[in-house]
Scaffold this active site. Structure first.
Site, PDB file in Angstrom:
ATOM      1  N   GLY A 102      68.800 -70.488 -55.647  1.00  0.00           N
ATOM      2  CA  GLY A 102      69.894 -71.306 -55.870  1.00  0.00           C
ATOM      3  C   GLY A 102      70.289 -72.188 -55.061  1.00  0.00           C
ATOM      4  O   GLY A 102      70.704 -71.606 -54.383  1.00  0.00           O
TER       5      GLY A 102
ATOM      6  N   GLN B 221      77.104 -78.897 -51.377  1.00  0.00           N
ATOM      7  CA  GLN B 221      76.101 -77.543 -50.739  1.00  0.00           C
ATOM      8  C   GLN B 221      76.180 -78.086 -49.143  1.00  0.00           C
ATOM      9  O   GLN B 221      76.057 -77.553 -48.026  1.00  0.00           O
ATOM     10  CB  GLN B 221      75.737 -75.904 -50.829  1.00  0.00           C
ATOM     11  CG  GLN B 221      76.590 -75.310 -51.499  1.00  0.00           C
ATOM     12  CD  GLN B 221      75.328 -73.769 -52.026  1.00  0.00           C
ATOM     13  OE1 GLN B 221      74.696 -74.229 -52.792  1.00  0.00           O
ATOM     14  NE2 GLN B 221      75.620 -72.473 -51.747  1.00  0.00           N
TER      15      GLN B 221
ATOM     16  N   CYS C 285      76.501 -66.225 -51.780  1.00  0.00           N
ATOM     17  CA  CYS C 285      76.583 -67.825 -51.469  1.00  0.00           C
ATOM     18  C   CYS C 285      76.375 -67.995 -50.175  1.00  0.00           C
ATOM     19  O   CYS C 285      76.787 -67.630 -49.629  1.00  0.00           O
ATOM     20  CB  CYS C 285      77.773 -68.220 -52.434  1.00  0.00           C
ATOM     21  SG  CYS C 285      78.121 -69.650 -52.358  1.00  0.00           S
ATOM     22  N   LEU C 286      74.854 -68.924 -49.816  1.00  0.00           N
ATOM     23  CA  LEU C 286      74.811 -69.717 -49.203  1.00  0.00           C
ATOM     24  C   LEU C 286      76.345 -69.788 -48.078  1.00  0.00           C
ATOM     25  O   LEU C 286      76.389 -70.496 -46.674  1.00  0.00           O
ATOM     26  CB  LEU C 286      73.286 -70.123 -49.330  1.00  0.00           C
ATOM     27  CG  LEU C 286      72.454 -69.546 -49.646  1.00  0.00           C
ATOM     28  CD1 LEU C 286      71.365 -70.739 -49.547  1.00  0.00           C
ATOM     29  CD2 LEU C 286      72.085 -68.781 -48.772  1.00  0.00           C
TER      30      LEU C 286
ATOM     31  N   HIS D 213      76.413 -69.824 -61.419  1.00  0.00           N
ATOM     32  CA  HIS D 213      76.890 -70.030 -60.736  1.00  0.00           C
ATOM     33  C   HIS D 213      76.785 -72.089 -59.585  1.00  0.00           C
ATOM     34  O   HIS D 213      77.482 -72.049 -59.400  1.00  0.00           O
ATOM     35  CB  HIS D 213      76.642 -68.568 -60.041  1.00  0.00           C
ATOM     36  CG  HIS D 213      76.575 -69.438 -57.893  1.00  0.00           C
ATOM     37  ND1 HIS D 213      77.755 -67.727 -57.020  1.00  0.00           N
ATOM     38  CD2 HIS D 213      76.629 -69.678 -57.414  1.00  0.00           C
ATOM     39  CE1 HIS D 213      77.743 -68.138 -56.095  1.00  0.00           C
ATOM     40  NE2 HIS D 213      76.763 -69.121 -55.661  1.00  0.00           N
ATOM     41  N   GLU D 214      75.266 -71.859 -60.236  1.00  0.00           N
ATOM     42  CA  GLU D 214      75.084 -73.046 -59.182  1.00  0.00           C
ATOM     43  C   GLU D 214      75.736 -73.929 -60.088  1.00  0.00           C
ATOM     44  O   GLU D 214      76.361 -75.141 -59.308  1.00  0.00           O
ATOM     45  CB  GLU D 214      74.236 -73.401 -59.115  1.00  0.00           C
ATOM     46  CG  GLU D 214      72.733 -72.018 -58.743  1.00  0.00           C
ATOM     47  CD  GLU D 214      73.297 -71.802 -57.442  1.00  0.00           C
ATOM     48  OE1 GLU D 214      74.452 -73.381 -56.308  1.00  0.00           O
ATOM     49  OE2 GLU D 214      72.787 -71.450 -56.376  1.00  0.00           O
TER      50      GLU D 214
ATOM     51  N   HIS E 229      79.297 -75.238 -58.377  1.00  0.00           N
ATOM     52  CA  HIS E 229      79.698 -75.777 -57.372  1.00  0.00           C
ATOM     53  C   HIS E 229      79.428 -77.274 -57.871  1.00  0.00           C
ATOM     54  O   HIS E 229      80.110 -78.714 -56.948  1.00  0.00           O
ATOM     55  CB  HIS E 229      77.876 -75.835 -56.327  1.00  0.00           C
ATOM     56  CG  HIS E 229      77.963 -74.417 -55.350  1.00  0.00           C
ATOM     57  ND1 HIS E 229      79.338 -74.173 -55.072  1.00  0.00           N
ATOM     58  CD2 HIS E 229      77.333 -73.473 -55.453  1.00  0.00           C
ATOM     59  CE1 HIS E 229      78.511 -72.588 -53.644  1.00  0.00           C
ATOM     60  NE2 HIS E 229      77.935 -72.379 -54.888  1.00  0.00           N
TER      61      HIS E 229
END
Ligand code: NI
Length: 184
Positions: free
Chosen positions: A49, A54, A103-104, A145-146, A149
């Site tokens: 995701g 991000q 998380c990226l 989670h996404e 963001h």
């Protein structure tokens, strides 16, 4: 190259509430390029995701793709590459289950986060059409989670027990075999 730099925790864009994506821009080359960039960036990072903040764009756009359904949580439901614009989230059942999340934008760290496991989402797809979907289990966690963001929230904010916040290596060494999903 359409692979974008993924900004990391500490960058102020990750803490902003993202703006709704303008409906009149869905037909634009800019929007099509954004989706291509997000897909290529997601693939390059081997993620499941990615949210626009991000890549330092404070817009309510996120993408999810789960093709490898064999995970450390067992078999999970697959979802083809999907685009969610201006999503609205409703919790259908408040019961939570926890997963170890990464998380990226927080590379090298993992944390145990509990979230509701049955949600509904209303959103615009990549063609600007209204859609709704329900997510259960692991995908409900991935989506939340996404979605976080888009509101300036990171998974680290949702770790209740900071003894369950770990570097990747220590997660693998000490936590991977934990029974971490109590309803399973
Ligand atoms: Ni993330």
């Amino acid at each position: 190259m359409a692979v974008k730099e993924i900004i990391r925790m500490g960058h102020p864009t990750l803490r902003k509430v993202a703006e709704p994506y303008p409906i009149d821009k869905f037909d634009s080359p800019e929007f099509r390029q954004l989706i291509i960039d997000m897909q290529e960036t997601l693939h390059a990072a081997s993620g499941i995701g990615l949210a626009a903040p991000q890549i330092n764009l404070s817009s309510q756009v996120l993408v999810i793709e789960v093709v490898d359904t064999s995970t450390r949580y067992g078999e999970v439901q697959a979802i083809p590459f999907s685009v969610f614009v201006n999503p609205k989230l409703t919790v259908l059942e408040p019961e939570c289950t926890g997963y170890w999340e990464g998380c990226l934008s927080v590379p090298g760290l993992m944390g145990f986060v509990e979230r509701p496991q049955h949600i509904a989402v209303e959103y615009l797809n990549a063609r600007g059409e209204n859609r709704s979907l329900e997510f259960k289990g692991f995908l409900a966690t991935v989506f939340q989670h996404e979605f976080d963001h888009l509101n300036g929230t990171l998974f680290v904010d949702r770790i209740d027990d900071l003894s369950l916040f770990s570097y990747d290596q220590e997660y693998r060494d000490f936590h991977l075999s934990d029974r971490v999903y109590p309803n399973d």
